[in-house]
Design an enzyme around this catalytic site. Structure first.
Site, PDB file in Angstrom:
ATOM      1  N   ASP A 128      56.093  -2.937  13.468  1.00 43.93           N
ATOM      2  CA  ASP A 128      55.163  -2.392  12.481  1.00 43.93           C
ATOM      3  C   ASP A 128      53.991  -1.618  13.083  1.00 43.93           C
ATOM      4  O   ASP A 128      53.005  -1.360  12.392  1.00 43.93           O
ATOM      5  CB  ASP A 128      54.625  -3.519  11.594  1.00 43.93           C
ATOM      6  CG  ASP A 128      53.908  -4.598  12.387  1.00 43.93           C
ATOM      7  OD1 ASP A 128      53.918  -4.538  13.631  1.00 43.93           O
ATOM      8  OD2 ASP A 128      53.331  -5.506  11.757  1.00 43.93           O
ATOM      9  N   GLU A 129      54.085  -1.217  14.342  1.00 40.26           N
ATOM     10  CA  GLU A 129      52.981  -0.446  14.922  1.00 40.26           C
ATOM     11  C   GLU A 129      53.487   0.449  16.044  1.00 40.26           C
ATOM     12  O   GLU A 129      54.491   0.159  16.693  1.00 40.26           O
ATOM     13  CB  GLU A 129      51.871  -1.363  15.440  1.00 40.26           C
ATOM     14  CG  GLU A 129      52.297  -2.340  16.501  1.00 40.26           C
ATOM     15  CD  GLU A 129      51.143  -3.222  16.998  1.00 40.26           C
ATOM     16  OE1 GLU A 129      50.039  -2.693  17.218  1.00 40.26           O
ATOM     17  OE2 GLU A 129      51.380  -4.430  17.175  1.00 40.26           O
ATOM     18  N   ASP A 151      49.236   1.145  12.398  1.00 38.77           N
ATOM     19  CA  ASP A 151      49.587  -0.273  12.258  1.00 38.77           C
ATOM     20  C   ASP A 151      49.707  -0.615  10.780  1.00 38.77           C
ATOM     21  O   ASP A 151      48.734  -0.540  10.026  1.00 38.77           O
ATOM     22  CB  ASP A 151      48.499  -1.126  12.924  1.00 38.77           C
ATOM     23  CG  ASP A 151      48.926  -2.571  13.109  1.00 38.77           C
ATOM     24  OD1 ASP A 151      50.039  -2.924  12.693  1.00 38.77           O
ATOM     25  OD2 ASP A 151      48.134  -3.350  13.668  1.00 38.77           O
TER      26      ASP A 151
END
Length: 407
Positions: free
Chosen positions: A112-113, A22
């Protein structure tokens, strides 16, 4: 809590093999990377509504989705920047390319993860902990971004581990030690527990995950409903059998934008909704997908949220029919909008099918919508998304921040 830049490792024993990677304060970190003067300073992305805040700004109490005015009052020394969605998308692609160099088993869950399964790589790349250390170094050295990694035997525990280890940390929870790690945490760490559910749980004396685990399943079902009660009962016991899934077709296609705090007349919001649906419809057709359900998501000035949805009689990718459904949902919600004030609106098409496997409506029912969609898609594909716009959007200052597509 972890301190930014300091590696936090808490290793019980070896054996966990699912990574949750993350990126930290993603939008703000990209801004700090690209503009040296912003480094180690509080940064807020977005003026009317906070889209992201650096950890220096978060230390002052700034949070995502907070109004820009409140954020600037809490952190007057913060640097406020306009969002650059193209830069964030490019950074995301670069990070995911690194993920896929580590393992082919990558399941992205947002820009984003992602989850990575490295269980079969011990002889090739080393233990999961070594792989995670190398991944963090590469993301930092090659892309200039901080990233936190949680490692566990299940996706749920890996995600909790990364949340606990933030920012810029690494935390491993090994099989056999899950409940020792999980049960002291606050109930908000359970996947799906937001402020409203947390209040219900705390009102019944459940402040920690351990309290939820000790509660009979029937009590949770009575308080939260069968689906939510069963879900939390399993998670509180550390149970999560879901594998890392690759190559999943998207379950929804949507777009949203922040509107700021000023009141918006109905015509403005309707024009924004139409622009969002244009983007969603084009993405559906490009992916040869059709949807059964239209959802309109709203966030209000008091930070409350509402979602309204309608399932159509037949799946479609035609903007005209998707927009008609969305407009009906907006009209039904307008009294609430007038009462509370709208700060964000989004629309999504869900319950998707492959367009090649679904019998669409007859041309007599569709009229000219399909040829028009095809012509507009071709123009926008050749000359850019802004080449053709609706007349309703001309002369309007519609967005506080650019619309964001999501899947």
């Amino acid at each position: 809590m972890a301190v930014r830049g300091k590696l936090w490792e808490h290793v019980f024993v070896s054996g966990a093999s699912i990574l949750h990677a993350d990126l930290d304060a993603f939008y703000a970190s990209v801004e700090q990377r690209d503009e040296p003067s912003l480094r180690n300073r509080p940064v807020i992305v977005g003026h009317g509504v906070v889209l992201a805040a650096s950890y220096e700004a978060k230390a002052c109490g700034v949070r995502t989705a907070m109004s820009g005015a409140q954020a600037r009052w809490l952190c007057p020394q913060a640097m406020v920047v306009e969002p650059r969605m193209a830069a964030y998308a490019a950074a995301s692609r670069a990070v995911f390319a690194l993920f896929e160099q580590v393992t082919p088993l990558v399941e992205g869950i947002s820009i984003d993860e992602a989850f990575l399964d490295v269980g079969g790589l011990r002889r090739i790349s080393g233990a999961p902990l070594d792989i995670a250390r190398q991944l963090r170094r590469r993301v930092r050295d090659e892309l200039g971004l901080p990233i936190t990694v949680g490692i566990a035997a299940t996706k749920f525990l890996a995600k909790v581990a990364s949340a606990v280890a933030k920012p810029d940390g690494l935390l491993v929870v090994s099989p056999g030690q899950e409940l020792d790690f999980l049960h002291p945490l606050p109930v908000e760490r359970l996947w799906g527990v937001g402020p409203a559910t947390a209040r219900k749980l705390r009102a019944k004396g459940m402040a920690t995950v351990g309290d939820v685990a000790a509660m009979p399943r029937r009590t949770l079902v009575s308080a939260l409903g069968r689906a939510a009660g069963d879900h939390l009962h399993r998670l509180a016991q550390g149970q999560d059998a879901r594998p890392v899934q690759t190559g999943r077709r998207r379950r929804s296609v949507g777009a949203q934008c922040a509107l700021g705090q000023r009141p918006r007349p109905y015509d403005d919001v309707d024009a924004i909704l139409a622009t969002l649906l244009d983007r969603v419809g084009r993405r559906l057709r490009a992916g040869r997908r059709v949807g059964h359900t239209v959802m309109v998501r709203m966030r209000f000035a008091d930070f409350s949220r509402a979602t309204r949805s309608s399932t159509m009689s037949q799946a479609t990718d035609e903007t005209e029919y998707l927009l008609a459904t969305a407009r009906w949902l907006l009209a039904r919600s307008w009294p609430m909008v007038e009462e509370k004030g709208l700060t964000l609106i989004g629309v999504a098409v869900t319950n998707l099918d492959d367009a090649r496997n679904v019998q669409l409506a007859l041309p007599l029912e569709c009229g000219p919508a399909r040829p028009l969609d095809a012509a507009l898609d071709e123009l926008r594909g050749r000359y850019g998304g802004a080449a053709v716009t609706r007349a309703s959007g001309l002369g309007r200052s519609m967005y506080e921040s650019p619309p964001q597509l999501y899947e």
